[in-house]
Design a protein around this motif. Structure first.
Motif, PDB file in Angstrom:
ATOM      1  N   SER A   1       5.497   7.652  -6.857  1.00 32.47           N
ATOM      2  CA  SER A   1       4.665   8.272  -5.835  1.00 32.47           C
ATOM      3  C   SER A   1       3.285   7.634  -5.880  1.00 32.47           C
ATOM      4  O   SER A   1       2.982   6.835  -6.774  1.00 32.47           O
ATOM      5  N   LEU A   2       2.425   7.983  -4.926  1.00 37.91           N
ATOM      6  CA  LEU A   2       1.163   7.270  -4.758  1.00 37.91           C
ATOM      7  C   LEU A   2       0.036   8.241  -4.455  1.00 37.91           C
ATOM      8  O   LEU A   2       0.178   9.145  -3.639  1.00 37.91           O
ATOM      9  N   ILE A   3      -1.084   8.032  -5.151  1.00 40.49           N
ATOM     10  CA  ILE A   3      -2.310   8.759  -4.851  1.00 40.49           C
ATOM     11  C   ILE A   3      -3.360   7.748  -4.422  1.00 40.49           C
ATOM     12  O   ILE A   3      -3.646   6.787  -5.146  1.00 40.49           O
ATOM     13  N   THR A   4      -3.916   7.940  -3.243  1.00 43.60           N
ATOM     14  CA  THR A   4      -4.883   6.979  -2.705  1.00 43.60           C
ATOM     15  C   THR A   4      -6.292   7.356  -3.115  1.00 43.60           C
ATOM     16  O   THR A   4      -6.712   8.504  -2.977  1.00 43.60           O
ATOM     17  N   SER A   5      -7.003   6.352  -3.615  1.00 48.33           N
ATOM     18  CA  SER A   5      -8.392   6.528  -4.007  1.00 48.33           C
ATOM     19  C   SER A   5      -9.300   5.935  -2.938  1.00 48.33           C
ATOM     20  O   SER A   5      -8.949   4.976  -2.267  1.00 48.33           O
ATOM     21  N   ALA A   6     -10.483   6.514  -2.818  1.00 53.27           N
ATOM     22  CA  ALA A   6     -11.462   5.994  -1.855  1.00 53.27           C
ATOM     23  C   ALA A   6     -12.210   4.794  -2.414  1.00 53.27           C
ATOM     24  O   ALA A   6     -13.046   4.198  -1.727  1.00 53.27           O
ATOM     25  N   ASN A   7     -11.874   4.408  -3.630  1.00 51.88           N
ATOM     26  CA  ASN A   7     -12.554   3.299  -4.299  1.00 51.88           C
ATOM     27  C   ASN A   7     -12.300   1.986  -3.566  1.00 51.88           C
ATOM     28  O   ASN A   7     -11.178   1.527  -3.459  1.00 51.88           O
ATOM     29  N   SER A   8     -13.349   1.372  -3.060  1.00 50.74           N
ATOM     30  CA  SER A   8     -13.192   0.128  -2.302  1.00 50.74           C
ATOM     31  C   SER A   8     -12.731  -1.026  -3.171  1.00 50.74           C
ATOM     32  O   SER A   8     -12.294  -2.055  -2.664  1.00 50.74           O
ATOM     33  N   ASN A   9     -12.832  -0.882  -4.505  1.00 52.39           N
ATOM     34  CA  ASN A   9     -12.389  -1.953  -5.396  1.00 52.39           C
ATOM     35  C   ASN A   9     -10.870  -2.084  -5.453  1.00 52.39           C
ATOM     36  O   ASN A   9     -10.359  -2.995  -6.083  1.00 52.39           O
ATOM     37  N   SER A  10     -10.163  -1.152  -4.828  1.00 48.77           N
ATOM     38  CA  SER A  10      -8.693  -1.174  -4.896  1.00 48.77           C
ATOM     39  C   SER A  10      -8.070  -1.873  -3.696  1.00 48.77           C
ATOM     40  O   SER A  10      -6.879  -1.742  -3.451  1.00 48.77           O
ATOM     41  N   ILE A  11      -8.852  -2.643  -2.955  1.00 50.24           N
ATOM     42  CA  ILE A  11      -8.330  -3.209  -1.707  1.00 50.24           C
ATOM     43  C   ILE A  11      -7.483  -4.458  -1.923  1.00 50.24           C
ATOM     44  O   ILE A  11      -6.853  -4.930  -0.990  1.00 50.24           O
ATOM     45  N   LEU A  12      -7.453  -5.016  -3.121  1.00 51.51           N
ATOM     46  CA  LEU A  12      -6.670  -6.221  -3.418  1.00 51.51           C
ATOM     47  C   LEU A  12      -6.938  -7.301  -2.362  1.00 51.51           C
ATOM     48  O   LEU A  12      -6.121  -7.550  -1.474  1.00 51.51           O
ATOM     49  N   PRO A  13      -8.031  -7.995  -2.446  1.00 50.31           N
ATOM     50  CA  PRO A  13      -8.481  -8.867  -1.351  1.00 50.31           C
ATOM     51  C   PRO A  13      -7.594 -10.067  -1.080  1.00 50.31           C
ATOM     52  O   PRO A  13      -7.697 -10.664  -0.005  1.00 50.31           O
ATOM     53  N   ASN A  14      -6.709 -10.425  -2.031  1.00 45.21           N
ATOM     54  CA  ASN A  14      -5.863 -11.611  -1.841  1.00 45.21           C
ATOM     55  C   ASN A  14      -4.389 -11.279  -1.659  1.00 45.21           C
ATOM     56  O   ASN A  14      -3.553 -12.189  -1.612  1.00 45.21           O
ATOM     57  N   ILE A  15      -4.070 -10.015  -1.547  1.00 47.01           N
ATOM     58  CA  ILE A  15      -2.661  -9.620  -1.446  1.00 47.01           C
ATOM     59  C   ILE A  15      -2.055 -10.127  -0.140  1.00 47.01           C
ATOM     60  O   ILE A  15      -2.659 -10.022   0.935  1.00 47.01           O
ATOM     61  N   GLU A  16      -0.880 -10.717  -0.240  1.00 46.93           N
ATOM     62  CA  GLU A  16      -0.174 -11.232   0.938  1.00 46.93           C
ATOM     63  C   GLU A  16       1.123 -10.475   1.199  1.00 46.93           C
ATOM     64  O   GLU A  16       1.566 -10.377   2.341  1.00 46.93           O
ATOM     65  N   SER A  17       1.752  -9.962   0.144  1.00 46.79           N
ATOM     66  CA  SER A  17       3.039  -9.288   0.287  1.00 46.79           C
ATOM     67  C   SER A  17       3.037  -8.018  -0.544  1.00 46.79           C
ATOM     68  O   SER A  17       2.770  -8.059  -1.749  1.00 46.79           O
ATOM     69  N   LEU A  18       3.336  -6.880   0.098  1.00 47.05           N
ATOM     70  CA  LEU A  18       3.392  -5.587  -0.581  1.00 47.05           C
ATOM     71  C   LEU A  18       4.662  -4.862  -0.158  1.00 47.05           C
ATOM     72  O   LEU A  18       4.880  -4.614   1.029  1.00 47.05           O
ATOM     73  N   ASP A  19       5.511  -4.544  -1.134  1.00 44.54           N
ATOM     74  CA  ASP A  19       6.752  -3.823  -0.863  1.00 44.54           C
ATOM     75  C   ASP A  19       6.824  -2.605  -1.770  1.00 44.54           C
ATOM     76  O   ASP A  19       6.985  -2.719  -2.983  1.00 44.54           O
ATOM     77  N   LEU A  20       6.684  -1.429  -1.168  1.00 46.08           N
ATOM     78  CA  LEU A  20       6.810  -0.156  -1.877  1.00 46.08           C
ATOM     79  C   LEU A  20       7.947   0.670  -1.294  1.00 46.08           C
ATOM     80  O   LEU A  20       7.980   1.891  -1.440  1.00 46.08           O
ATOM     81  N   SER A  21       8.875   0.018  -0.639  1.00 42.90           N
ATOM     82  CA  SER A  21       9.955   0.732   0.039  1.00 42.90           C
ATOM     83  C   SER A  21      10.858   1.457  -0.946  1.00 42.90           C
ATOM     84  O   SER A  21      10.955   1.097  -2.122  1.00 42.90           O
ATOM     85  N   ASN A  22      11.513   2.487  -0.433  1.00 44.00           N
ATOM     86  CA  ASN A  22      12.489   3.265  -1.200  1.00 44.00           C
ATOM     87  C   ASN A  22      11.882   3.839  -2.473  1.00 44.00           C
ATOM     88  O   ASN A  22      12.363   3.615  -3.581  1.00 44.00           O
ATOM     89  N   ASN A  23      10.788   4.570  -2.300  1.00 46.14           N
ATOM     90  CA  ASN A  23      10.162   5.305  -3.387  1.00 46.14           C
ATOM     91  C   ASN A  23       9.951   6.750  -2.949  1.00 46.14           C
ATOM     92  O   ASN A  23      10.697   7.237  -2.084  1.00 46.14           O
ATOM     93  N   LYS A  24       8.953   7.406  -3.514  1.00 52.05           N
ATOM     94  CA  LYS A  24       8.701   8.813  -3.187  1.00 52.05           C
ATOM     95  C   LYS A  24       7.269   8.988  -2.680  1.00 52.05           C
ATOM     96  O   LYS A  24       6.573   9.937  -3.049  1.00 52.05           O
ATOM     97  N   ILE A  25       6.864   8.083  -1.821  1.00 45.02           N
ATOM     98  CA  ILE A  25       5.510   8.118  -1.274  1.00 45.02           C
ATOM     99  C   ILE A  25       5.489   9.045  -0.061  1.00 45.02           C
ATOM    100  O   ILE A  25       6.346   8.933   0.819  1.00 45.02           O
ATOM    101  N   SER A  26       4.543   9.946  -0.006  1.00 44.51           N
ATOM    102  CA  SER A  26       4.509  10.937   1.073  1.00 44.51           C
ATOM    103  C   SER A  26       3.083  11.095   1.593  1.00 44.51           C
ATOM    104  O   SER A  26       2.129  10.521   1.070  1.00 44.51           O
TER     105      SER A  26
END
Length: 579
Positions: A178-203
Motif C-alpha cells: 500500500s502507499l502513503i503519499t507525502s507532501a515532501n517535494s524531495n520525493s518526486i524522483l526527478p529522473n524516473i522514467e518507468s514506474l510500475d506499481l500495478s496489482n498491489n493494494k494502493i487506494s
C-alpha cells in the motif's frame, strides 16, 4: 583475464577445479545448460569482478562462499532454479554495483544493505516476503530497482524515496503493498522514467506527482485508486490506469500520451473531444465503464476500444480519416446505425467489433473496390442485421454452428465459396429466415432435419455440393423443387426421382455437428472483404482471430518496451512476468 562460455550447448555441473583460475576477473557461463549447485571453490576467485550464471539450470542454495569475493561488482544469477534465502554476506559486499537474482525460487526476507555502491537491483519473480528494507531507500546511486512478482507487503511512504534521485526504473508490481503519499517535494524522483506499481493494494486519491518531466511509463492498474488530483506528466507515453475504482468524469491525458487505458473503472459522463486530440495518441482504451453520449471524433489513432459503455448515436464518419486505425471495438453499447461500409476504405483496419448494439439493415457486397483489405477480426453478434451476403468469395473451412444465434437474420447467402463440412443443425434456430443459399460449396453429410422448422423459408438453394442422404420432409421443405438440390449425387427422396434405401432414412444431425462443438475458426481467404480474413462465429457472432494484432506486436512489444526498461543484461529474458 576473462572466461566467456556463454550461449553454448555446454551442460552438466561445474567442476570444483574452477576455483584454480584465480586470476579471472570475468566468468560468464550464461545461456548454457549447466545444472547442479555452484561449487564452494568459486570463492577462490579473489580477483573476480563479474560473475554471470544467468539463463542456466543451477539449483540449490546460493553458496555463502560467494560473499568472500570482495572485488565482485556485477552478480547475475537470474533465470535459474536457486532456492533458499539470499546469503546475508551479499548485503555486505562493498564493491557490489549490480545484483540480479530474479526469476528463481528464493524465499525469506530481503536483508538490509550495508553499503550504497549498488546501482542495479533486480530480485523480481521470486517468493520473497515481508517488507521492503529501509536501507534500499538510502542507496543514493541506485538507478534500477525491480522487486515485482514476490509476496512483499507493508506500507510504502513516498517521502522515503527522497534520496533515490538517480532512480530511472522502479517496478514493485504484483505484490501486496500500500502507499502513503507525502507532501515532501524531495520525493518526486526527478529522473524516473518507468514506474510500475500495478496489482498491489494502493487506494484513495493519487497525489504523488512523481517525475513530472521525466516519466514515460506509468502502470497503476489492478489497484483501488479512486481518482487523481491531476495528471501532471509532461512527457508520459504510456499511462495504464485500468482495473481501479476511478469515478466521475473521464480524465484527459497529457498531449504526449501514446497509450491510455482506463478500462474496467466506474467513470461516467460524456467523452470529451479533447481526448482524441492528443497529437501522440495511438491506443485508447475506455472500455468497461459507464460513459455515455455520442462517440467522439478521433483522428490519427491506431486502436479505439469503447466497448461495454452506454454510448449512443451513429459511428462518426470522421473515423474515415484515421488511415492508421487497426482496432475499433464498439461492442455492447447503444449505437444505432447501419453497417458502416465506409470503414472498408481504412487500409490498416484489422479488428472490427460491433456486437451487442442496434446496428441494422443489410450486409452485402460493397461498392468500394477491395474493401477491408487488412481485416482479421469482425464481430457482428447481437444486432438487428436482416441479411448477410458473402457470396462469390473464396471462403474455406467449416460453417460454425453458432451462426444459428443470429436470430434476426432473414437472408443468408454464402454461395460460391469453398466451404466444407456439415450444414449446422443450429440453422434451425433462424426462425425468421426467408432465404438460405449455400450452393456451390463443398458441403457434405445430411441436410439437418432441424431446417424443417424454418416456416418462413421461401428460398432454399443447396445445389452443387456433396450432400448425401434423405431430404427432410415437412413444412416449407414440401414446397422446394429439384433445383434446390441439383448436383448432389448422394441425395435421395422427394422431390428427386432417386428413391432412398433403408439405411438412408433421416436421422438427427446432432452427431454430425458434435465434432465441431469444441470451437474453431472459419478460415477464409476473402476477396473483396480483405485477403486472409478468418471468421469464427462464436456465441452468435462473426469473429475471427489469428494471433496478436499488428498494433500490439509492433507498437507495444517493440517501440514501447524499449523505453520502459534500461536493463544492463544485454539479452532478453526467457521468463515471462507473472500477472
Amino acid at each position: 583475464m576473462e572466461l566467456d562460455l556463454s550461449i553454448t550447448n555446454l551442460s552438466g555441473e561445474i567442476s570444483a577445479s574452477i576455483g584454480n583460475l584465480q586470476s579471472l576477473q570475468t566468468l560468464d557461463l550464461s545461456n548454457c545448460e549447466f545444472s547442479g549447485s555452484i561449487p564452494t571453490s568459486i570463492s577462490n576467485l579473489k580477483s573476480l569482478q563479474t560473475l554471470d550464471l544467468s539463463y542456466c539450470q543451477f539449483s540449490g542454495s546460493i553458496p555463502t562462499s560467494i560473499c568472500n569475493l570482495t572485488n565482485l561488482q556485477d552478480l547475475r544469477f537470474y533465470d535459474n532454479l536457486f532456492t533458499g534465502t539470499i546469503p546475508f554476506g551479499l548485503y555486505t559486499l562493498a564493491s557490489l554495483v549490480s545484483l540480479d537474482l530474479s526469476l528463481n525460487k528464493l524465499t525469506g526476507h530481503i536483508g538490509e544493505f550495508q553499503f550504497d555502491s549498488l546501482e542495479y537491483i533486480d530480485l523480481s519473480m521470486n517468493e520473497l516476503h515481508g517488507s521492503i528494507p529501509s536501507s534500499i531507500f538510502k542507496l543514493a546511486n541506485l538507478e534500477f530497482l525491480h522487486l515485482y512478482s514476490n509476496n512483499l507487503s507493508g506500507v510504502l511512504e513516498t517521502g522515503n524515496f527522497g534520496k533515490l534521485r538517480n532512480l530511472t526504473s522502479l517496478d514493485l508490481s504484483n505484490n501486496m503493498l500500500s502507499l502513503i503519499t507525502s507532501a515532501n517535494s524531495n520525493s518526486i524522483l526527478p529522473n524516473i522514467e518507468s514506474l510500475d506499481l500495478s496489482n498491489n493494494k494502493i487506494s484513495g486519491i493519487w497525489t504523488w506527482n512523481i517525475g513530472k518531466n521525466s516519466l514515460y511509463y506509468l502502470n497503476l492498474s489492478y489497484n483501488s485508486i479512486s481518482g487523481f488530483e491531476t495528471l501532471p506528466w509532461k512527457n508520459i507515453g504510456i499511462l495504464d490506469l485500468h482495473s481501479n475504482l476511478l469515478q466521475g468524469p473521464l480524465p484527459t491525458p497529457p498531449n504526449s500520451t501514446f497509450f491510455f487505458s482506463v478500462s474496467h473503472n466506474k467513470l461516467s459522463g460524456e467523452i470529451s473531444s479533447l481526448i482524441c486530440k492528443a497529437s501522440s495518441m495511438g491506443i485508447l482504451d475506455l472500455s468497461n465503464n459507464n460513459l455515455s453520449g455520442m462517440l467522439p471524433h478521433c483522428n490519427a489513432i491506431r486502436n479505439l476500444d469503447f466497448k461495454d459503455n452506454q454510448l449512443e448515436g451513429p459511428v462518426p464518419r470522421s473515423l474515415i480519416i484515421c488511415r492508421k486505425l487497426e482496432v475499433l471495438d464498439l461492442g455492447n453499447n447503444k449505437i444505432n446505425d447501419t453497417f458502416p461500409h465506409w470503414l472498408g476504405t481504412l487500409p490498416e483496419l484489422q479488428v472490427l467489433v460491433l456486437r451487442s448494439n442496434s446496428f441494422h439493415g443489410h450486409i452485402g457486397h460493397s461498392k468500394i473496390k477491395s474493401p477491408f483489405m487488412s481485416l482479421r477480426i469482425i464481430d457482428l453478434a447481437h444486432n438487428d442485421f436482416e441479411a448477410i451476403d458473402l457470396s462469390s468469395n473464396k471462403f474455406q473451412g467449416e460453417i460454425p454452428k453458432s451462426i444459428g444465434n443470429l436470430n434476426s437474420l432473414r437472408g443468408l447467402n454464402l454461395s460460391h465459396n469453398n466451404l466444407a463440412g456439415h450444414i449446422p443443425s443450429s440453422f434451425g434456430n433462424l426462425k425468421l429466415l426467408e432465404s438460405l443459399d449455400l450452393s456451390s460449396n463443398k458441403l457434405i453429410g445430411r441436410i439437418p432435419q432441424e431446417l424443417t422448422s424454418l416456416t418462413f423459408l421461401e428460398v432454399l438453394n443447396l445445389s452443387q455440393n456433396h450432400l448425401t442422404g434423405f431430404i427432410p420432409r415437412g413444412n416449407q421443405f414440401d414446397t422446394f423443387g429439384n433445383d434446390s438440390y441439383n448436383e448432389n449425387s448422394g441425395l435421395c427422396g422427394f422431390p428427386l426421382s432417386k428413391k432412398c434405401i433403408i439405411d438412408e432414412t433421416p436421422e438427427s444431425s446432432k452427431e454430425a455437428d458434435a465434432e465441431f462443438d469444441g470451437g474453431f475458426d472459419w478460415k477464409i481467404t476473402l476477396m473483396g472483404y480483405g485477403c486472409g480474413l478468418i471468421i469464427g462465429l462464436s456465441l452468435g457472432c462473426l469473429i475471427f482471430l489469428i494471433g496478436k494484432p499488428k498494433w500490439l506486436t509492433t507498437m507495444v512489444e517493440g517501440n514501447i518496451l524499449k523505453k520502459i526498461t534500461r536493463s544492463k543484461k544485454g539479452t532478453c529474458r526467457r521468463g515471462a512476468r507473472r500477472k
